[in-house]
Design a protein around this motif. Structure first.
Motif, PDB file in Angstrom:
ATOM      1  N   UNK A  99       0.814  -1.204   0.000  1.00 52.12           N
ATOM      2  CA  UNK A  99       0.000   0.000   0.000  1.00 52.12           C
ATOM      3  C   UNK A  99       0.857   1.268   0.000  1.00 52.12           C
ATOM      4  N   UNK A 100       1.743   1.422  -0.976  1.00 52.47           N
ATOM      5  CA  UNK A 100       2.600   2.612  -1.019  1.00 52.47           C
ATOM      6  C   UNK A 100       1.856   3.812  -1.575  1.00 52.47           C
ATOM      7  N   UNK A 101       2.441   4.972  -1.413  1.00 45.91           N
ATOM      8  CA  UNK A 101       1.843   6.188  -1.948  1.00 45.91           C
ATOM      9  C   UNK A 101       2.884   7.029  -2.656  1.00 45.91           C
ATOM     10  N   UNK A 102       2.472   7.717  -3.692  1.00 42.58           N
ATOM     11  CA  UNK A 102       3.349   8.622  -4.423  1.00 42.58           C
ATOM     12  C   UNK A 102       2.783  10.028  -4.356  1.00 42.58           C
ATOM     13  N   UNK A 103       3.613  10.999  -4.633  1.00 46.17           N
ATOM     14  CA  UNK A 103       3.167  12.382  -4.638  1.00 46.17           C
ATOM     15  C   UNK A 103       3.382  12.991  -6.013  1.00 46.17           C
ATOM     16  N   UNK A 104       2.348  13.649  -6.513  1.00 40.84           N
ATOM     17  CA  UNK A 104       2.454  14.356  -7.782  1.00 40.84           C
ATOM     18  C   UNK A 104       2.759  15.838  -7.598  1.00 40.84           C
ATOM     19  N   UNK A 105       2.864  16.262  -6.344  1.00 41.53           N
ATOM     20  CA  UNK A 105       3.104  17.669  -6.022  1.00 41.53           C
ATOM     21  C   UNK A 105       4.537  17.828  -5.528  1.00 41.53           C
ATOM     22  N   UNK A 106       5.396  18.527  -6.267  1.00 48.20           N
ATOM     23  CA  UNK A 106       6.793  18.661  -5.841  1.00 48.20           C
ATOM     24  C   UNK A 106       6.971  19.511  -4.595  1.00 48.20           C
ATOM     25  N   UNK A 107       5.947  20.282  -4.240  1.00 51.60           N
ATOM     26  CA  UNK A 107       6.045  21.128  -3.061  1.00 51.60           C
ATOM     27  C   UNK A 107       5.547  20.374  -1.821  1.00 51.60           C
ATOM     28  N   UNK A 108       6.390  20.206  -0.811  1.00 50.97           N
ATOM     29  CA  UNK A 108       5.929  19.541   0.410  1.00 50.97           C
ATOM     30  C   UNK A 108       4.784  20.316   1.051  1.00 50.97           C
ATOM     31  N   UNK A 109       3.904  19.649   1.763  1.00 50.82           N
ATOM     32  CA  UNK A 109       2.810  20.341   2.455  1.00 50.82           C
ATOM     33  C   UNK A 109       3.365  21.243   3.554  1.00 50.82           C
ATOM     34  N   UNK A 110       2.528  22.171   4.000  1.00 54.98           N
ATOM     35  CA  UNK A 110       2.980  23.088   5.057  1.00 54.98           C
ATOM     36  C   UNK A 110       3.113  22.339   6.381  1.00 54.98           C
ATOM     37  N   UNK A 111       3.662  23.032   7.373  1.00 55.73           N
ATOM     38  CA  UNK A 111       3.950  22.393   8.658  1.00 55.73           C
ATOM     39  C   UNK A 111       2.688  21.832   9.309  1.00 55.73           C
TER      40      UNK A 111
END
Length: 400
Positions: free
Chosen positions: A234-246
């Motif tokens: 159950x892995x996950x990938x991110x399509x958003x290069x910007x990390x989420x805020x704190x």
């Protein structure tokens, strides 16, 4: 021992998918049977039983009970080791519990003044979860939280012929953080070669661990090393290069820790957190976890350390660009998760030889009973190993 199943179910035949593979979603859930309670007898067993009761909030402990089966997590392990040191004057490595997880075996280690089997506990982050012979080892990579305790029950369920090692996040040992997942994978590949100089290499991981495991497989292949199974839980990938805020990242950590512990959190009004700096947000997150009983006594700094490891890993995931891998890959999804997600389309493009499986449960409960048995069956099948049948011959599963 703790690997002997308590429930056996006889089926007229194994349920298969249309392409001839084992359909773990159609396996019946076992109904737990009552096992005989064996009361602690020695002074050390009795003291440890009381300690486990207090740590895990359980009324009765049997000498054959397994610390991890009862819900013990990595923070409980840290707390238990401290109490053993303070009460008995015995300093145990936290990983000793993986080798001796039952009450009677841990009590025997304490009585021997800490003479535990600490093979693989050299402080390099490679942990032996299950010592065995007969098959090539499986190496599991830590999820975002950094600890590998979530694999403890799975490792003991894969069979007494399947050795299992796991790789912890070096940040949990106060080592310098490595944000780049490709560089992290290279370090982990070197660790594995210390245990197994030659392939084929079986690698896998849950959540972020699956993403790192795929990169490790790619690096093994680039070096000309044979790769065996690559198992992504159950892995996950991110399509958003910007990390989420704190705030978003720390909220994810809070819910991740609660999900691992199967604890429901009280609602928090996000408006009360607006304008807080990073340190204040960390304290607010710790307060929420503390209120839910997820910050053991004296371990607030330890939880903060894991929180920071988590945020580093989330940021690394958002900047990671996975590369195509042409070897066979098993992707194991959960029945309660998103079906046919965009993630899976991406995984299929990255791994043309992708074999997608579905197991019962959700992202967290897939690693715990009653869903654990189905997951172990799927993982063992991915490793090309027959599924053990207690009390009878071992049937061969359909070829993958």
């Amino acid at each position: 021992t703790y690997m002997v199943p308590t429930t056996l179910i006889t089926l007229p035949e194994l349920p298969l998918t249309p392409n001839g593979k084992l359909d773990t979603t159609r396996l019946p859930e076992p109904t737990p049977t009552t096992t005989e309670h064996i009361a602690p007898t020695t002074p050390t067993e009795q003291w440890l039983a009381t300690t486990w009761q207090n740590l895990l909030n359980i009324d009765q402990i049997s000498t054959t009970d397994n610390f991890f089966d009862l819900g013990g997590n990595s923070l409980h392990v840290t707390q238990l080791v401290a109490r053993i040191r303070d009460r008995a004057g015995v300093t145990l490595h936290p990983h000793a519990l993986f080798a001796d997880p039952t009450l009677e075996r841990l009590a025997a280690v304490v009585d021997r003044a800490g003479d535990a089997d600490t093979a693989g506990y050299a402080g390099n982050g490679l942990v032996t979860l299950h010592q065995a012979t007969g098959r090539p080892p499986l190496f599991l990579v830590h999820p975002s939280g950094g600890s590998v305790t979530s694999y403890a029950q799975l490792a003991g369920t894969l069979g007494d012929d399947q050795p299992v090692h796991a790789i912890e996040d070096p940040a949990l040992r106060h080592a310098e953080a490595v944000g780049d997942l490709a560089a992290r994978a290279a370090t982990y590949v070197d660790l594995i070669r210390q245990v197994q100089p030659d392939g084929p290499y079986h690698v896998g991981g849950w959540s972020l661990g699956g993403v790192i495991a795929l990169e490790m497989a790619r690096q093994f292949a680039d070096a000309g090393d044979p790769v065996g199974a690559v198992v992504l839980l159950d892995p996950g990938l991110s399509n958003d290069p910007q990390p989420p805020d704190d705030l978003s990242t720390l909220s994810s950590f809070v819910y991740d820790l609660a999900g691992l512990a199967d604890v429901t959190l009280s609602d928090v009004d996000p408006r009360t957190l607006e304008g807080l700096d990073r340190d204040a947000l960390e304290e607010a997150a710790l307060d929420v976890l503390d209120k839910a009983g997820l910050v053991p006594d004296g371990l607030r700094d330890e939880v903060r350390l894991r929180m920071r490891a988590f945020t580093t890993n989330v940021a690394a995931l958002h900047t990671h660009r996975p590369r195509r891998y042409d070897g066979p890959v098993t992707l194991i999804r959960t029945a309660d998760g998103a079906d046919g997600s965009d993630d899976d389309v991406t995984w299929q493009a990255l791994c043309p030889r992708l074999d997608r499986r579905t197991v019962p449960g959700d992202h967290y409960t897939m690693l715990r009973p009653p869903h654990l048995a189905a997951l172990a069956t799927a993982v063992r099948d991915a490793l090309g190993a027959p599924v053990p049948t207690p009390g009878g011959p071992t049937p061969a599963l359909p070829d993958s």
